[in-house]
Design a protein around this motif. Structure first.
Motif, mmCIF file in Angstrom:
data_model
loop_
_atom_site.group_PDB
_atom_site.id
_atom_site.type_symbol
_atom_site.label_atom_id
_atom_site.label_comp_id
_atom_site.label_asym_id
_atom_site.label_seq_id
_atom_site.Cartn_x
_atom_site.Cartn_y
_atom_site.Cartn_z
ATOM 1 N N VAL A 118 -10.209 4.765 -2.579
ATOM 2 C CA VAL A 118 -9.633 5.297 -1.348
ATOM 3 C C VAL A 118 -10.661 6.130 -0.594
ATOM 4 C CG1 VAL A 118 -7.841 6.744 -0.340
ATOM 5 C CG2 VAL A 118 -7.330 5.335 -2.340
ATOM 6 N N ALA A 138 -10.420 11.907 -3.274
ATOM 7 C CA ALA A 138 -10.014 10.546 -3.603
ATOM 8 C C ALA A 138 -9.334 10.504 -4.964
ATOM 9 C CB ALA A 138 -11.224 9.611 -3.583
ATOM 10 N N ALA A 160 -5.455 9.455 -5.772
ATOM 11 C CA ALA A 160 -5.134 8.405 -6.745
ATOM 12 C C ALA A 160 -4.185 8.908 -7.818
ATOM 13 C CB ALA A 160 -6.424 7.891 -7.381
ATOM 14 N N ALA A 192 -8.092 0.214 0.822
ATOM 15 C CA ALA A 192 -8.465 1.523 0.287
ATOM 16 C C ALA A 192 -9.587 2.150 1.099
ATOM 17 C CB ALA A 192 -8.875 1.388 -1.180
ATOM 18 N N GLU A 193 -10.545 1.334 1.494
ATOM 19 C CA GLU A 193 -11.677 1.855 2.267
ATOM 20 C C GLU A 193 -11.270 2.268 3.672
ATOM 21 O OE1 GLU A 193 -14.426 -1.362 1.868
ATOM 22 O OE2 GLU A 193 -15.233 -0.609 -0.050
ATOM 23 N N GLY A 234 -7.487 3.024 -7.342
ATOM 24 C CA GLY A 234 -7.235 4.298 -6.679
ATOM 25 C C GLY A 234 -8.485 5.051 -6.289
ATOM 26 N N VAL A 256 -3.716 4.008 0.196
ATOM 27 C CA VAL A 256 -3.684 3.946 -1.258
ATOM 28 C C VAL A 256 -3.346 2.521 -1.651
ATOM 29 C CG1 VAL A 256 -2.556 4.756 -3.355
ATOM 30 C CG2 VAL A 256 -3.027 6.357 -1.492
ATOM 31 N N GLY A 266 -8.543 4.065 3.982
ATOM 32 C CA GLY A 266 -7.796 5.300 3.755
ATOM 33 C C GLY A 266 -6.415 5.117 3.181
ATOM 34 N N TYR A 285 0.852 -1.186 0.000
ATOM 35 C CA TYR A 285 0.000 0.000 0.000
ATOM 36 C C TYR A 285 0.882 1.229 0.000
ATOM 37 C CZ TYR A 285 0.939 0.258 5.049
ATOM 38 O OH TYR A 285 1.554 0.318 6.274
#
Length: 422
Positions: free
Chosen positions: A356, A364, A368, A341-342, A353, A346, A344, A144
């Motif tokens: 996020v 977001a 990305a 991503a959910e 992307g 990357v 926070g 990540y």
């Protein structure tokens, strides 16, 4: 993601020489079931992702189990060095991106050549692929990232009559204009030791920190014409647009922004939450006037920015390399990476992307765009010695104090080469 992946005390490749790697063997215990040990570092990986990894792995590999062992960033390199060379090695290991070259270059990790496409192939974050590779072979996949974005005070931009810049030259010009129009305010907050935010200027002007020669030696290039052009832009901002301490660092750089002492701030994306809310979670003065954009490149688009984050690899001495590959494929799957991503972070895949978690869809997208153009430090096992000796910090403090850029860059090159080639 609130950890800093700056200077990390890495050990030289010679200290990591391993005898007899078991990773090329077969999973002799898999028929009767095996235990796969996955090292995750810190608390950035959310519990939902951990649960998904365990349950999916055990569903796909009946009879085998997966155990997550949480490690700490402090002392991680020493612990990895010892554990990866032992007969009790973990199977899958996370490491900071700047730590990766010490292990990719030493034989401590298994080649991922045969499963690289299964992990994401060309969809993987390119900067993390580069630093996770050795001799054109991937050993530590992206896990990540945390990207840097530019935050700006919309009211201050309006007052000074400037708009969101389209090029890096515009960004520099805006900073000086803002500082002139708003006495007591940094047009761009840029403390002297903040070399993370200085590197994009070098890269966008076509320069490099150092490049590897065909014979394996390193050629430092901060004194090239291209790099000096970028360093000169940094000096312009530090001396004419910033009121930050010339010997200060980027720690808590969001404080002057949220207290309306800075009009522009380049910082990791998670800084947004510290900008719009204070320690007691009260709204700050800039909650309604904070905008954001990706640092622009020389010719527009998003600039190449420095990214923090992690890579993940398989121990060369894993007793169960096939099962370890199964676990790694899950960690790089769309489903697992979407969970990250959910939370926070990357994700390791550029195509995810837009997943996020951010305050707005627009933020977001900015995150990305920045992550997709992220770049990292030279993939040398000795690079962390450069950081540990403060070479980059000293260079930019001297630049912030108005020193001769070309001479300072030449001196830094000499020091960097002596370390990388030492």
């Amino acid at each position: 993601m609130k950890k800093s992946l700056g200077a990390v005390a890495l050990l030289g490749a010679s200290a990591l020489t391993l005898a007899g790697c078991a990773g090329s063997g077969s999973d002799t215990a898999s028929a009767d079931g095996a235990e796969i040990r996955v090292w995750l570092v810190g608390t950035d990986t959310p519990q939902d992702a951990r649960d998904y990894l365990v349950s999916t792995f055990e569903d796909e590999n009946p009879g085998s189990t997966l155990v997550i062992e949480e490690q700490q960033w402090t002392g991680l390199v020493d612990k990895l060095t010892t554990s990866l060379s032992s007969n009790d090695s973990p199977d899958v290991v996370e490491m900071g991106n700047t730590q990766a070259p010490a292990f990719t270059s030493s034989g401590a990790l298994l080649s991922l050549y045969d499963i690289e496409e299964d992990l994401g192939g060309s969809d993987l974050l390119p900067g993390f692929v580069e630093i996770g590779s050795w001799d054109d072979t991937l050993y530590a996949a992206p896990y990540y990232s945390g990207s840097r974005v530019v935050f700006y005070n919309t009211a201050m931009y309006d007052e000074a009559g400037v708009s969101v810049p389209e090029t890096l030259d515009d960004y520099v010009a805006n900073g000086v204009t803002l500082a002139d129009a708003l006495p007591g305010v940094s047009g761009v907050y840029f403390p002297g030791k903040d070399w993370y935010n200085a590197l994009p200027f070098v890269w966008e002007n076509g320069g490099e920190i150092a490049v590897e020669n065909s014979d394996g030696t390193w050629d430092a290039q901060l004194s090239s014409d291209e790099s000096v052009a970028g360093l000169s832009q940094v000096q312009d901002l530090m001396t004419n647009a910033s009121l930050a301490a010339k010997d200060g660092d980027e720690t808590e750089s969001w404080v002057p922004f949220r207290t309306e002492q800075a009009a522009t701030l380049s910082a990791p994306s998670w800084a947004y939450w510290s900008i719009v809310a204070d320690e007691d979670q009260n709204d700050t003065a800039v909650v309604d006037t904070t905008g954001y954009y990706a640092l622009p490149g020389m010719d527009g688009g998003a600039a190449q920015v420095f990214a923090g984050g992690s890579n993940v690899g398989i121990a060369a001495k894993s007793a169960h390399p096939d099962l370890a590959k199964s676990a790694l494929k899950i960690m790089l799957s769309d489903e697992y990476q979407t969970i990250l991503a959910e939370a926070g972070l990357v994700p390791a895949k550029t195509s995810l992307g837009d997943k996020v978690a951010a305050a707005t869809p627009e933020l977001a997208t900015v995150i990305a765009d920045a992550a997709a153009n992220a770049k990292l430090t030279p993939a040398s096992p000795n690079w962390a010695d450069v950081e540990a000796q403060g070479v980059m910090q000293d260079l930019f403090v001297n630049i912030a104090n108005g020193g001769d850029v070309a001479q300072l860059a030449a001196d830094a090159d000499e020091t960097i080469e002596s370390i990388l080639n030492g």
